[in-house]
Enzyme design. Structure first.
Site, PDB file in Angstrom:
ATOM      1  N   GLY A  12      43.725   6.124  34.126  1.00  0.00           N
ATOM      2  CA  GLY A  12      42.568   6.587  34.887  1.00  0.00           C
ATOM      3  C   GLY A  12      41.748   7.666  34.216  1.00  0.00           C
ATOM      4  O   GLY A  12      41.192   8.526  34.902  1.00  0.00           O
ATOM      5  N   LEU A  91      42.261  -4.291  34.591  1.00  0.00           N
ATOM      6  CA  LEU A  91      42.621  -5.429  33.748  1.00  0.00           C
ATOM      7  C   LEU A  91      42.877  -6.700  34.551  1.00  0.00           C
ATOM      8  O   LEU A  91      43.775  -7.476  34.246  1.00  0.00           O
ATOM      9  CB  LEU A  91      43.849  -5.069  32.902  1.00  0.00           C
ATOM     10  CG  LEU A  91      43.694  -3.838  32.008  1.00  0.00           C
ATOM     11  CD1 LEU A  91      44.967  -3.593  31.210  1.00  0.00           C
ATOM     12  CD2 LEU A  91      42.486  -3.985  31.083  1.00  0.00           C
ATOM     13  N   HIS A 110      32.963  -1.095  29.124  1.00  0.00           N
ATOM     14  CA  HIS A 110      33.643  -1.859  28.075  1.00  0.00           C
ATOM     15  C   HIS A 110      33.580  -1.068  26.769  1.00  0.00           C
ATOM     16  O   HIS A 110      32.510  -0.558  26.407  1.00  0.00           O
ATOM     17  CB  HIS A 110      32.999  -3.226  27.893  1.00  0.00           C
ATOM     18  CG  HIS A 110      33.712  -4.082  26.892  1.00  0.00           C
ATOM     19  ND1 HIS A 110      34.899  -4.730  27.182  1.00  0.00           N
ATOM     20  CD2 HIS A 110      33.440  -4.355  25.589  1.00  0.00           C
ATOM     21  CE1 HIS A 110      35.306  -5.381  26.100  1.00  0.00           C
ATOM     22  NE2 HIS A 110      34.445  -5.170  25.127  1.00  0.00           N
ATOM     23  N   GLU A 181      32.434   6.549  26.458  1.00  0.00           N
ATOM     24  CA  GLU A 181      32.802   6.087  27.793  1.00  0.00           C
ATOM     25  C   GLU A 181      32.670   7.177  28.851  1.00  0.00           C
ATOM     26  O   GLU A 181      32.096   6.960  29.928  1.00  0.00           O
ATOM     27  CB  GLU A 181      34.235   5.544  27.797  1.00  0.00           C
ATOM     28  CG  GLU A 181      34.431   4.282  26.987  1.00  0.00           C
ATOM     29  CD  GLU A 181      35.868   3.778  27.058  1.00  0.00           C
ATOM     30  OE1 GLU A 181      36.421   3.710  28.176  1.00  0.00           O
ATOM     31  OE2 GLU A 181      36.446   3.458  26.007  1.00  0.00           O
TER      32      GLU A 181
END
Length: 208
Positions: A12, A91, A110, A181
């Site tokens: 996380g 996932l 991604h 990200e």
């Protein structure tokens, strides 16, 4: 206030980036209202509990078939009145029933510059292994809307990250998380929460 439902399978870290962005008012008009994991041992569930956020494990192992699992996921999102679904290292393929229930209201992070190193089989370290095997000089991360395909939805934001000599998949993975990200996922959420994102003819337009 936009209510986020964050789906995650592991530690996380992207969830934490969102929580930190909310805490520091980088995201001002959205809040995490629900965290779901398919993995009972996911540390992401602890991160949620530490922020007093409802945290639920919905695992396919607990259902007779995939359709029942998918229905349970959708029911949980709808029961909690989630406005935007955020896939932050989830996932599990999102089924059509959820995509149809949340058109252009599901986003995914991604760890590559789509359309490179994406699609079926490219997840986690496999993405970075592919980058290094190919010898590309620049990689990065992409936030995109989720559609019926795999990593094929409209692109919202991208950020490039240089590949360094001597990188391992693990080192590169960490750099992509830190430099890309954890920055563009909160930014995309904030843009959506402020109605600055539109999808026109399959492409994203961002109003400034």
């Amino acid at each position: 206030m936009l209510k986020l439902g964050v789906l995650v399978s592991g530690g996380g870290t992207n969830l934490q980036a969102i929580l930190d962005a909310v805490d520091h008012q980088v995201i001002k008009t959205a809040e995490v209202g629900l965290v779901i994991s398919n993995n009972a041992g996911a540390y992401a569930l602890e991160r949620a509990k530490n922020h007093d956020i409802p945290a639920v494990c919905i695992s396919p192992k607990n259902f007779e078939n995939r359709e029942e699992f998918h229905r349970a996921l959708l029911d949980e999102l709808q029961k909690n009145k989630v406005d935007l679904v955020v896939l932050a290292g989830f996932l599990v393929a999102v089924p059509p029933m959820i995509v149809e229930a949340y058109p252009n209201r599901i986003i995914n992070i991604h760890p590559s510059l789509i359309p490179s190193f994406c699609g079926t089989g490219f997840y986690g370290l496999r993405v970075h292994e592919g980058v290094l095997d190919r010898g590309v000089k620049v990689t990065g991360a992409t936030v995109h809307f989720v559609d019926a395909g795999t990593d094929t939805g409209p692109i919202i934001l991208q950020k490039a990250v240089e590949v360094a000599e001597g990188d391992t998949p693990e080192i590169l993975q960490r750099r992509v998380m830190e430099e890309a990200e954890w920055k563009i996922l909160p930014e995309a959420i904030d843009l959506i929460a402020n109605d600055r994102v539109q999808v026109v003819d399959g492409k994203v337009r961002i109003s400034r």
